[in-house]
Design a protein around this motif. Structure first.
Motif, PDB file in Angstrom:
ATOM      1  N   SER A  93      -6.897  21.566  -8.651  1.00 46.38           N
ATOM      2  CA  SER A  93      -6.250  20.292  -8.979  1.00 46.38           C
ATOM      3  C   SER A  93      -7.239  19.174  -9.222  1.00 46.38           C
ATOM      4  O   SER A  93      -6.892  18.159  -9.812  1.00 46.38           O
ATOM      5  CB  SER A  93      -5.319  19.891  -7.827  1.00 46.38           C
ATOM      6  OG  SER A  93      -6.080  19.709  -6.650  1.00 46.38           O
ATOM      7  N   SER A  94      -8.471  19.330  -8.765  1.00 48.81           N
ATOM      8  CA  SER A  94      -9.429  18.227  -8.924  1.00 48.81           C
ATOM      9  C   SER A  94     -10.843  18.754  -8.777  1.00 48.81           C
ATOM     10  O   SER A  94     -11.055  19.875  -8.321  1.00 48.81           O
ATOM     11  CB  SER A  94      -9.169  17.165  -7.857  1.00 48.81           C
ATOM     12  OG  SER A  94      -9.380  17.723  -6.577  1.00 48.81           O
ATOM     13  N   ARG A 105      -0.883  28.295  -8.555  1.00 52.34           N
ATOM     14  CA  ARG A 105      -2.198  28.360  -7.908  1.00 52.34           C
ATOM     15  C   ARG A 105      -3.234  29.040  -8.791  1.00 52.34           C
ATOM     16  O   ARG A 105      -4.096  29.788  -8.322  1.00 52.34           O
ATOM     17  CB  ARG A 105      -2.120  29.021  -6.528  1.00 52.34           C
ATOM     18  CG  ARG A 105      -1.126  28.306  -5.639  1.00 52.34           C
ATOM     19  CD  ARG A 105      -1.232  28.631  -4.190  1.00 52.34           C
ATOM     20  NE  ARG A 105      -0.209  27.889  -3.451  1.00 52.34           N
ATOM     21  CZ  ARG A 105      -0.094  27.857  -2.152  1.00 52.34           C
ATOM     22  NH1 ARG A 105      -0.933  28.511  -1.401  1.00 52.34           N
ATOM     23  NH2 ARG A 105       0.858  27.174  -1.575  1.00 52.34           N
ATOM     24  N   ALA A 128      -1.510  18.234  -3.369  1.00 52.37           N
ATOM     25  CA  ALA A 128      -1.516  19.521  -4.089  1.00 52.37           C
ATOM     26  C   ALA A 128      -2.728  20.351  -3.679  1.00 52.37           C
ATOM     27  O   ALA A 128      -2.622  21.569  -3.453  1.00 52.37           O
ATOM     28  CB  ALA A 128      -1.536  19.268  -5.593  1.00 52.37           C
ATOM     29  N   GLY A 129      -3.872  19.697  -3.534  1.00 51.55           N
ATOM     30  CA  GLY A 129      -5.095  20.406  -3.148  1.00 51.55           C
ATOM     31  C   GLY A 129      -5.011  20.965  -1.737  1.00 51.55           C
ATOM     32  O   GLY A 129      -5.538  22.039  -1.451  1.00 51.55           O
ATOM     33  N   ILE A 184      -0.428  19.527 -12.433  1.00 51.40           N
ATOM     34  CA  ILE A 184      -0.925  19.850 -11.085  1.00 51.40           C
ATOM     35  C   ILE A 184       0.141  20.620 -10.307  1.00 51.40           C
ATOM     36  O   ILE A 184      -0.138  21.642  -9.664  1.00 51.40           O
ATOM     37  CB  ILE A 184      -1.334  18.564 -10.337  1.00 51.40           C
ATOM     38  CG1 ILE A 184      -2.631  18.020 -10.925  1.00 51.40           C
ATOM     39  CG2 ILE A 184      -1.504  18.821  -8.851  1.00 51.40           C
ATOM     40  CD1 ILE A 184      -3.053  16.677 -10.363  1.00 51.40           C
ATOM     41  N   LEU A 185       1.388  20.127 -10.393  1.00 50.19           N
ATOM     42  CA  LEU A 185       2.479  20.791  -9.657  1.00 50.19           C
ATOM     43  C   LEU A 185       2.640  22.233 -10.122  1.00 50.19           C
ATOM     44  O   LEU A 185       2.819  23.149  -9.314  1.00 50.19           O
ATOM     45  CB  LEU A 185       3.792  20.030  -9.852  1.00 50.19           C
ATOM     46  CG  LEU A 185       3.905  18.703  -9.110  1.00 50.19           C
ATOM     47  CD1 LEU A 185       5.209  18.004  -9.449  1.00 50.19           C
ATOM     48  CD2 LEU A 185       3.808  18.921  -7.601  1.00 50.19           C
ATOM     49  N   GLU A 237      -7.376  24.145  -1.681  1.00 50.12           N
ATOM     50  CA  GLU A 237      -8.668  23.573  -2.087  1.00 50.12           C
ATOM     51  C   GLU A 237      -9.239  22.692  -0.978  1.00 50.12           C
ATOM     52  O   GLU A 237     -10.448  22.582  -0.831  1.00 50.12           O
ATOM     53  CB  GLU A 237      -8.501  22.719  -3.335  1.00 50.12           C
ATOM     54  CG  GLU A 237      -8.211  23.481  -4.599  1.00 50.12           C
ATOM     55  CD  GLU A 237      -7.813  22.528  -5.710  1.00 50.12           C
ATOM     56  OE1 GLU A 237      -8.670  21.759  -6.172  1.00 50.12           O
ATOM     57  OE2 GLU A 237      -6.627  22.528  -6.099  1.00 50.12           O
ATOM     58  N   PHE A 238      -8.363  22.012  -0.247  1.00 55.76           N
ATOM     59  CA  PHE A 238      -8.796  21.140   0.839  1.00 55.76           C
ATOM     60  C   PHE A 238      -8.215  21.652   2.158  1.00 55.76           C
ATOM     61  O   PHE A 238      -7.153  22.268   2.182  1.00 55.76           O
ATOM     62  CB  PHE A 238      -8.289  19.700   0.635  1.00 55.76           C
ATOM     63  CG  PHE A 238      -8.540  19.165  -0.753  1.00 55.76           C
ATOM     64  CD1 PHE A 238      -9.779  19.318  -1.350  1.00 55.76           C
ATOM     65  CD2 PHE A 238      -7.531  18.524  -1.456  1.00 55.76           C
ATOM     66  CE1 PHE A 238     -10.017  18.838  -2.627  1.00 55.76           C
ATOM     67  CE2 PHE A 238      -7.757  18.039  -2.735  1.00 55.76           C
ATOM     68  CZ  PHE A 238      -9.004  18.205  -3.325  1.00 55.76           C
ATOM     69  N   SER A 296      -2.546  23.988  -1.925  1.00 48.04           N
ATOM     70  CA  SER A 296      -3.082  25.144  -2.651  1.00 48.04           C
ATOM     71  C   SER A 296      -4.333  25.715  -1.995  1.00 48.04           C
ATOM     72  O   SER A 296      -4.825  26.754  -2.406  1.00 48.04           O
ATOM     73  CB  SER A 296      -3.390  24.760  -4.095  1.00 48.04           C
ATOM     74  OG  SER A 296      -4.452  23.840  -4.125  1.00 48.04           O
ATOM     75  N   ALA A 346      -1.556  24.109 -10.173  1.00 45.80           N
ATOM     76  CA  ALA A 346      -2.332  24.098  -8.927  1.00 45.80           C
ATOM     77  C   ALA A 346      -1.463  24.407  -7.716  1.00 45.80           C
ATOM     78  O   ALA A 346      -1.842  25.181  -6.845  1.00 45.80           O
ATOM     79  CB  ALA A 346      -3.011  22.742  -8.755  1.00 45.80           C
ATOM     80  N   LEU A 347      -0.257  23.813  -7.708  1.00 42.81           N
ATOM     81  CA  LEU A 347       0.568  23.922  -6.506  1.00 42.81           C
ATOM     82  C   LEU A 347       1.453  25.166  -6.525  1.00 42.81           C
ATOM     83  O   LEU A 347       1.501  25.923  -5.552  1.00 42.81           O
ATOM     84  CB  LEU A 347       1.431  22.661  -6.407  1.00 42.81           C
ATOM     85  CG  LEU A 347       1.994  22.325  -5.052  1.00 42.81           C
ATOM     86  CD1 LEU A 347       0.884  22.083  -4.063  1.00 42.81           C
ATOM     87  CD2 LEU A 347       2.852  21.071  -5.144  1.00 42.81           C
TER      88      LEU A 347
END
Lengths: 519, 312
Positions: B163-164, B159, A244-245, B151-152, A250-251, A248, B155-156
């Motif tokens: 997520s972390s 947006r 997910a990161g 999260i889905l 983030e990573f 999106s 975050a996904l």
């Protein structure tokens, strides 16, 4: 002062400039940052202490090896040619001495120049080798050294106890990361592990345990300025969170993506799944101390009854490799063509009959998650064995100690090709110093021929004779059959498409300027 | 009261000792740490050297008494993994656990209690049924499932939220909602039940009969009486929330005690695991102790010896 409508409007127009101008001056470095989400961070950054996938993927870009293994030289990321790196050249002085010349422009992260003294200190008696070596994993790589001396400011002489044809390979691989003598002496091994100083493209900046490790670009890096101004490794144990990161934003890069998630990643248009077959094989071990597997014909039958292609197709999407025995293409001229791992149920049945096998239970122990897909593979293999009449019973255990305790006939392990040579793979894993020979799980009688040939190979320098010795040695190992190879797993990464970066057949993550850039 | 306090305190210490002892024995029987911490091909000599360095070559009773003596001196040992004092490693993680745990508790109470009151006041209406359905959903959804759903979504897909990680207050939102959901649901349901029980009491009828306004009945008679069982329930649940965020912390990469415990257990870092278990046990024991004390203070039926007297 009263706020009129006009003043308010002027303020609104000016505000963005007031807010962003100082920031713009501060941000003169326009290089992007790189955030890598990993399943686990290393506990320490002493590069020779963390000789595992978790440690080396971080330390590989903080430290430099003496010689560079050209992983990129092969399209599969497993090239084995040696290139100058910190060392500009090296030459043999007889079979037990190597003289290495070093670059004069290598700077440590603290601004000090690297000299031959640092190199000699890195390989000193007591760190990686010798009676009281403080790093337990060092001996396996540099146990042949007898002396390392700085000849002058840029030259070092390495001497070995025995002729060591692999010394150059050793200096290009695990444990040969150069550390700063001054800093190491100041802070000791534990302090160094928390605040390391090397010569690599990224210098340690800060870390929070179990959370992140941050590294700034080492702009005085001798290979040129790194293409990222900062690299952050973030610990994200949960796979779905890493994915997910990545999606999106983030990573930029995530590690440890299992085969069944590759199609998920491929569904996003700005994300790539990049995979590499590892220089590592998963094996099943057969314990000769046990009456059920004491007869080599039964061990051979166990190996012959496994349909490896079916395992690879069903568990690894057909992408894991089935090697040509303990014999890998990266051995170069030492690779033996024409070898293969056989699947022959009829021959397995015949061997079992010859050995007088009457369905005695054979216990197969595995840990559920230590090796990827190990439990799934075990369940399939037990069924394959049943098909030829082998009564295998699966036991799931929590540790190697439990796996190897009394009552086990079959277990699992992995063998890495640490150096692209049989001595760096088959011999390290199954030779006299291996755990399997020390414990006598590899029966001393069965191992005798293998050991004689391996010792001859250690001191042989003639290429043709070495190759012939390896062929005989591999025959002896296959005949004794203390284990059988299943497959070479592959490792996958999720990467933003804008990032040009290539994985290697080791877990090393190379973030040097020639392997990391941004579109 | 002093005797009551002393008894509770001694019981708390005994419980802690039991937890620490059980953890010590189980960890010692669960495998050799050198299997995980040293390279696969480390020699027998190296393994023996490390076992001696970490005191694992002694008998388990000897290790146990040495460990207890160290704990009494405030020394929880050195991490096998990085050589730092285990107490330092734990102290780094505690603030994160407290931040996440307390935000989840505040959210659960701030939303759960009013929802419970609302449901009780509108008993058997659509509103009551809707609130209770969500409450049941909140505590019956597995934490990992809810976390991944959040999260889905946030975050996904949308947006909106990270997520972390822990960098900003936005990073706190998803783990807080995940951790709070169970407690929120249980609090709403428990509040509703407690209130309905009190609402059926004769003294409430009397108060209404005397003409006390609806809000006055609620604030002056219903809530104080319903608070006693609610406090008991919350005391225990709050301890569990603070100590039991293992799944939430792992999924959201939140570096608290729960995640430290998982990672230290996986790497057989015994001193850190033991220190983390000591902390978790202490939180549970302290929250139970606090419940006992608060209960004695707010419930006049409990005397100085902790004995409950019912009205005749």
């Amino acid at each position: 002062m009263s706020v009129t409508r006009r003043r308010f409007s002027q303020g609104l127009v000016a505000a963005p400039f007031v807010v962003t101008t100082p920031h713009a001056f501060a941000q003169t470095d326009r290089r992007p940052t790189l955030t890598v989400a990993v399943a686990q961070l290393p506990k320490v950054l002493e590069p020779a202490l963390e000789l595992n996938n978790v440690g080396t993927r971080v330390t590989y870009s903080v430290f430099d090896t003496v010689i560079r293994r050209d992983f990129k030289g092969s399209p599969d990321g497993g090239g084995s040619a040696l290139l100058p790196h910190l060392a500009t050249s090296w030459k043999r002085e007889g079979s037990q001495s190597l003289l290495v010349s070093f670059r004069d422009d290598v700077m440590f992260h603290d601004g000090a120049k690297m000299t031959a003294e640092d190199v000699a200190y890195t390989f000193r008696n007591g760190r990686l080798w010798g009676e009281k070596a403080e790093i337990p994993g060092g001996r396996a790589f540099f146990g042949t050294l007898s002396e390392v001396e700085a000849v002058d400011r840029n030259t070092v002489r390495f001497k070995t106890r025995i002729p060591d044809v692999l010394l150059e390979q050793r200096l290009a691989s695990w444990c040969s990361w150069i550390v700063s003598k001054r800093h190491y002496e100041q802070v000791g091994i534990e302090g160094f592990g928390r605040n390391p100083i090397g010569t690599g493209p990224f210098r340690f900046s800060r870390a929070r345990a179990n959370e992140f490790m941050e590294f700034e670009a080492h702009d005085a890096y001798w290979m040129g300025r790194p293409n990222a101004r900062r690299v952050t490794f973030r610990e994200v144990p949960e796979l779905s969170t890493r994915i997910a990161g990545l999606v999106s934003g983030e990573f930029d890069l995530i590690t440890n993506v299992p085969p069944d998630q590759l199609t998920v990643l491929q569904g996003y248009k700005d994300v790539d799944a990049r995979s590499v077959v590892l220089a590592n094989s998963h094996l099943l071990t057969f314990d000769a101390r046990s009456p059920q597997t004491n007869d080599k014909r039964i061990r051979q039958a166990l190996g012959l009854a496994i349909d490896r292609k079916k395992l690879v197709d069903s568990l690894w999407l057909g992408k894991a490799a089935i090697p040509a025995s303990h014999n890998y293409p990266e051995f170069g001229d030492m690779f033996l063509p024409g070898r293969a791992l056989s699947f022959d149920p009829a021959k397995a049945k015949a061997l079992l009959k010859d050995a007088g096998y009457k369905g005695e239970p054979i216990t197969y122990r595995t840990m559920p998650n230590y090796y990827t897909a190990a439990l799934d593979a075990a369940q399939i293999i037990v069924e394959m064995w049943k098909a030829v009449g082998i009564n295998a019973q699966l036991q799931v255990v929590e540790s190697f100690a439990q796996m190897q305790s009394a009552g086990q006939q079959v277990g699992n392990t992995s063998n890495s090709t640490r150096f692209p040579d049989p001595l760096g793979a088959l011999w390290i894993s199954w030779g006299p110093n291996s755990e399997f020979q020390r414990s006598k799980a590899f029966d001393p009688g069965d191992a005798a021929a293998f050991n004689t040939l391996g010792k001859a190979l250690e001191s042989e320098t003639d290429p043709a004779k070495r190759k012939a010795l390896f062929a005989s040695m591999l025959d002896a190992w296959e005949d004794a059959c203390p284990a059988t190879i299943l497959y070479q797993p592959f490792e996958s990464y999720g990467v933003k498409k804008k990032i040009s970066w290539k994985p290697y057949s080791f877990f090393f993550m190379d973030l040097r300027p020639d392997n990391l850039s941004f579109a | 009261m002093t005797r009551y306090l002393a008894t509770r305190f001694v019981r708390a210490l005994l419980t802690l000792l039991l937890c620490v002892s059980a953890a010590f024995v189980v960890l010692r029987l669960s495998g050799d740490p050198t299997d995980i911490l040293l390279p696969e091909d480390a020699s027998a000599d190296t393994r023996a050297e490390y076992r001696a360095r970490w005191g694992l070559d002694r008998t388990i009773p000897e290790q146990y008494f040495r460990y207890l003596a160290s704990v009494l001196r405030g020394d929880l040992g050195l991490s096998f993994a990085d050589g730092r004092p285990a107490i330092t490693v734990i102290l780094e993680a505690i603030p994160n656990t407290l931040i996440l745990g307390s935000s989840a508790i505040v959210l659960a109470l701030a939303v759960g209690i009013p929802l419970g009151v609302l449901a009780a006041q509108h008993r058997n209406t659509t509103l009551d049924r809707t609130i209770m359905s969500f409450a049941v959903l909140g505590f019956s959804l597995p934490t990992f499932f809810l976390a991944i759903l959040l999260i889905l979504l946030f975050a996904l897909t949308l947006r909106w939220l990270p997520s972390s990680g822990t960098e900003t207050w936005l990073h706190l939102l998803l783990p807080t909602i995940t951790l709070a959901s169970g407690l929120l649901g249980k609090t709403a349901r428990f509040t509703r039940t407690s209130l309905l029980e009190v609402l059926s009491q004769p003294y409430i009828r009397t108060a209404r009969g005397k003409g006390v306004p609806r809000l006055g009945v609620l604030l002056g008679h219903v809530l104080p009486n319903a608070a006693v069982p609610l406090l008991m329930f919350l005391g225990i649940e709050i301890g569990l929330v603070l100590a039991g965020a293992v799944v939430t912390e792992t999924i959201f990469a939140w570096p608290g005690i729960g995640r430290l415990l998982v990672s230290a257990a996986a790497s057989r870092d015994l001193p850190v695991v033991q220190a983390a278990i000591l902390f978790v046990a202490a939180i549970i024991v302290l929250s139970n102790l606090a419940v006992d004390l608060v209960h004695a203070m707010v419930d006049p039926r409990i005397d100085a010896f902790g004995t409950r007297h019912s009205r005749s």
